[in-house]
Design a protein around this motif. Sequence first.
Motif, PDB file in Angstrom:
ATOM      1  N   LYS A 299      -7.177   4.300 -14.491  1.00  0.00           N
ATOM      2  CA  LYS A 299      -5.977   3.348 -14.522  1.00  0.00           C
ATOM      3  C   LYS A 299      -5.126   3.584 -13.484  1.00  0.00           C
ATOM      4  N   ALA A 300      -5.068   2.440 -12.306  1.00  0.00           N
ATOM      5  CA  ALA A 300      -4.087   2.656 -11.519  1.00  0.00           C
ATOM      6  C   ALA A 300      -2.847   2.417 -12.078  1.00  0.00           C
ATOM      7  N   ILE A 301      -1.641   3.059 -11.939  1.00  0.00           N
ATOM      8  CA  ILE A 301      -0.377   2.751 -12.435  1.00  0.00           C
ATOM      9  C   ILE A 301       0.693   2.868 -11.458  1.00  0.00           C
TER      10      ILE A 301
ATOM     11  N   PRO B 230       0.940  -1.296   0.058  1.00  0.00           N
ATOM     12  CA  PRO B 230       0.075   0.127   0.019  1.00  0.00           C
ATOM     13  C   PRO B 230       0.799   1.325   0.196  1.00  0.00           C
ATOM     14  N   THR B 231       0.395   2.116  -0.552  1.00  0.00           N
ATOM     15  CA  THR B 231       1.046   3.516  -0.778  1.00  0.00           C
ATOM     16  C   THR B 231       0.261   4.678   0.062  1.00  0.00           C
ATOM     17  N   ASN B 232       0.954   5.700   0.142  1.00  0.00           N
ATOM     18  CA  ASN B 232       0.161   7.056   1.170  1.00  0.00           C
ATOM     19  C   ASN B 232      -0.815   7.754   0.059  1.00  0.00           C
ATOM     20  N   ILE B 233      -1.942   7.863   0.373  1.00  0.00           N
ATOM     21  CA  ILE B 233      -2.910   8.567  -0.481  1.00  0.00           C
ATOM     22  C   ILE B 233      -2.325   9.909  -0.822  1.00  0.00           C
ATOM     23  N   ASN B 234      -1.544  10.538   0.005  1.00  0.00           N
ATOM     24  CA  ASN B 234      -1.026  12.024  -0.307  1.00  0.00           C
ATOM     25  C   ASN B 234       0.198  11.747  -1.460  1.00  0.00           C
ATOM     26  N   ASP B 235       0.621  10.594  -1.683  1.00  0.00           N
ATOM     27  CA  ASP B 235       1.463  10.470  -2.673  1.00  0.00           C
ATOM     28  C   ASP B 235       0.947  10.113  -4.185  1.00  0.00           C
ATOM     29  N   ILE B 236      -0.146   9.765  -4.084  1.00  0.00           N
ATOM     30  CA  ILE B 236      -0.555   9.459  -5.530  1.00  0.00           C
ATOM     31  C   ILE B 236      -0.791  10.736  -6.506  1.00  0.00           C
TER      32      ILE B 236
ATOM     33  N   TYR C 244       5.560   2.868 -16.983  1.00  0.00           N
ATOM     34  CA  TYR C 244       4.852   2.954 -15.872  1.00  0.00           C
ATOM     35  C   TYR C 244       4.028   1.232 -16.165  1.00  0.00           C
ATOM     36  N   GLU C 245       3.651   0.788 -15.129  1.00  0.00           N
ATOM     37  CA  GLU C 245       2.755  -0.469 -15.544  1.00  0.00           C
ATOM     38  C   GLU C 245       1.314  -0.236 -15.061  1.00  0.00           C
ATOM     39  N   ILE C 246       0.409  -0.543 -15.785  1.00  0.00           N
ATOM     40  CA  ILE C 246      -1.130  -0.345 -15.392  1.00  0.00           C
ATOM     41  C   ILE C 246      -1.335  -1.646 -14.558  1.00  0.00           C
ATOM     42  N   ILE C 247      -1.693  -1.424 -13.116  1.00  0.00           N
ATOM     43  CA  ILE C 247      -1.913  -2.507 -12.464  1.00  0.00           C
ATOM     44  C   ILE C 247      -3.337  -2.934 -12.104  1.00  0.00           C
ATOM     45  N   ALA C 248      -4.466  -1.704 -12.590  1.00  0.00           N
ATOM     46  CA  ALA C 248      -5.682  -2.240 -12.103  1.00  0.00           C
ATOM     47  C   ALA C 248      -6.538  -0.936 -12.784  1.00  0.00           C
ATOM     48  N   TYR C 249      -7.935  -1.310 -12.957  1.00  0.00           N
ATOM     49  CA  TYR C 249      -8.975  -0.065 -13.184  1.00  0.00           C
ATOM     50  C   TYR C 249      -9.581   0.033 -11.922  1.00  0.00           C
ATOM     51  N   VAL C 250      -9.458   1.602 -11.512  1.00  0.00           N
ATOM     52  CA  VAL C 250     -10.284   1.775 -10.269  1.00  0.00           C
ATOM     53  C   VAL C 250     -11.520   2.742 -10.678  1.00  0.00           C
ATOM     54  N   GLU C 251     -12.494   2.745  -9.845  1.00  0.00           N
ATOM     55  CA  GLU C 251     -13.716   3.701  -9.828  1.00  0.00           C
ATOM     56  C   GLU C 251     -13.899   4.277  -8.687  1.00  0.00           C
ATOM     57  N   GLY C 252     -14.310   5.442  -8.594  1.00  0.00           N
ATOM     58  CA  GLY C 252     -14.519   6.137  -7.086  1.00  0.00           C
ATOM     59  C   GLY C 252     -15.735   7.071  -7.686  1.00  0.00           C
ATOM     60  N   SER C 253     -16.727   7.049  -6.547  1.00  0.00           N
ATOM     61  CA  SER C 253     -17.900   7.877  -6.750  1.00  0.00           C
ATOM     62  C   SER C 253     -18.059   8.805  -5.387  1.00  0.00           C
ATOM     63  N   SER C 254     -18.992   9.759  -5.607  1.00  0.00           N
ATOM     64  CA  SER C 254     -19.004  10.848  -4.658  1.00  0.00           C
ATOM     65  C   SER C 254     -20.277  10.167  -3.833  1.00  0.00           C
ATOM     66  N   GLY C 255     -20.569  11.006  -2.625  1.00  0.00           N
ATOM     67  CA  GLY C 255     -21.892  11.001  -1.916  1.00  0.00           C
ATOM     68  C   GLY C 255     -22.794  11.665  -2.683  1.00  0.00           C
ATOM     69  N   ASP C 256     -23.919  11.756  -2.311  1.00  0.00           N
ATOM     70  CA  ASP C 256     -25.060  12.564  -2.872  1.00  0.00           C
ATOM     71  C   ASP C 256     -25.279  13.875  -2.214  1.00  0.00           C
ATOM     72  N   TYR C 257     -24.485  14.988  -2.781  1.00  0.00           N
ATOM     73  CA  TYR C 257     -24.384  16.470  -2.099  1.00  0.00           C
ATOM     74  C   TYR C 257     -24.993  17.214  -3.234  1.00  0.00           C
ATOM     75  N   PHE C 258     -25.292  18.256  -2.657  1.00  0.00           N
ATOM     76  CA  PHE C 258     -25.622  19.560  -3.591  1.00  0.00           C
ATOM     77  C   PHE C 258     -24.628  20.434  -4.116  1.00  0.00           C
ATOM     78  N   ASP C 259     -23.483  20.185  -3.738  1.00  0.00           N
ATOM     79  CA  ASP C 259     -22.303  20.931  -4.325  1.00  0.00           C
ATOM     80  C   ASP C 259     -21.459  20.047  -5.309  1.00  0.00           C
TER      81      ASP C 259
ATOM     82  N   GLY D  66       0.126   6.084  -9.114  1.00  0.00           N
ATOM     83  CA  GLY D  66      -0.277   7.329  -9.940  1.00  0.00           C
ATOM     84  C   GLY D  66      -1.847   6.686 -10.123  1.00  0.00           C
ATOM     85  N   LEU D  67      -2.468   7.705 -11.020  1.00  0.00           N
ATOM     86  CA  LEU D  67      -3.866   7.383 -11.372  1.00  0.00           C
ATOM     87  C   LEU D  67      -4.001   8.304 -12.958  1.00  0.00           C
TER      88      LEU D  67
END
Length: 141
Positions: A135-137, A33-39, A50-65, A88-89
């Motif tokens: 792509k997670a690299i 694992p790496t540090n989130i601040n270093d991504i 670089y090497e592509i190691i994974a496909y990554v998805e992220g979604s937000s919560g449901d906010y007005f902003d 990296g991403l």
Amino acid sequence: MRYLLILILIFFSCAPEGFRMSFMLDENKTYSPTNINDIILYLEAPSFEYEIIAYVEGSSGDYFDEKKNLDLALKALKKEAARIGATGLIIDDKKSSLVGSVGSMFGSESSNSFLNSFSGFFSSIFINRVHLQAKAIYYNP
């Protein structure tokens, strides 16, 4: 009606931080694992090796902003990348979708033998969700 609107606003202010998931390209390979601040985020493929190691998805919560939604989706994406050991991403896609709205109407009605009339005010707030794909690299910094 005002109390219902307040309850709905309180409910959505407690929306989850976001959703994240990944699909590893080689399940037999593991990374520390790496540090989130270093991504590092890239909008296009970097010029170094670089090497592509994974496909990554992220979604937000449901906010007005919209900005808050984007920040939360990026945070979810980076958390997942750090968890699987990416350095990296490369952002592939960003989508925003309407997941709901809250509306209220206030007014008064008057009538006489010739005319019925209504005067009032209507307002609505839209609730959006941001979804990011990347792509997670891995590379040696």
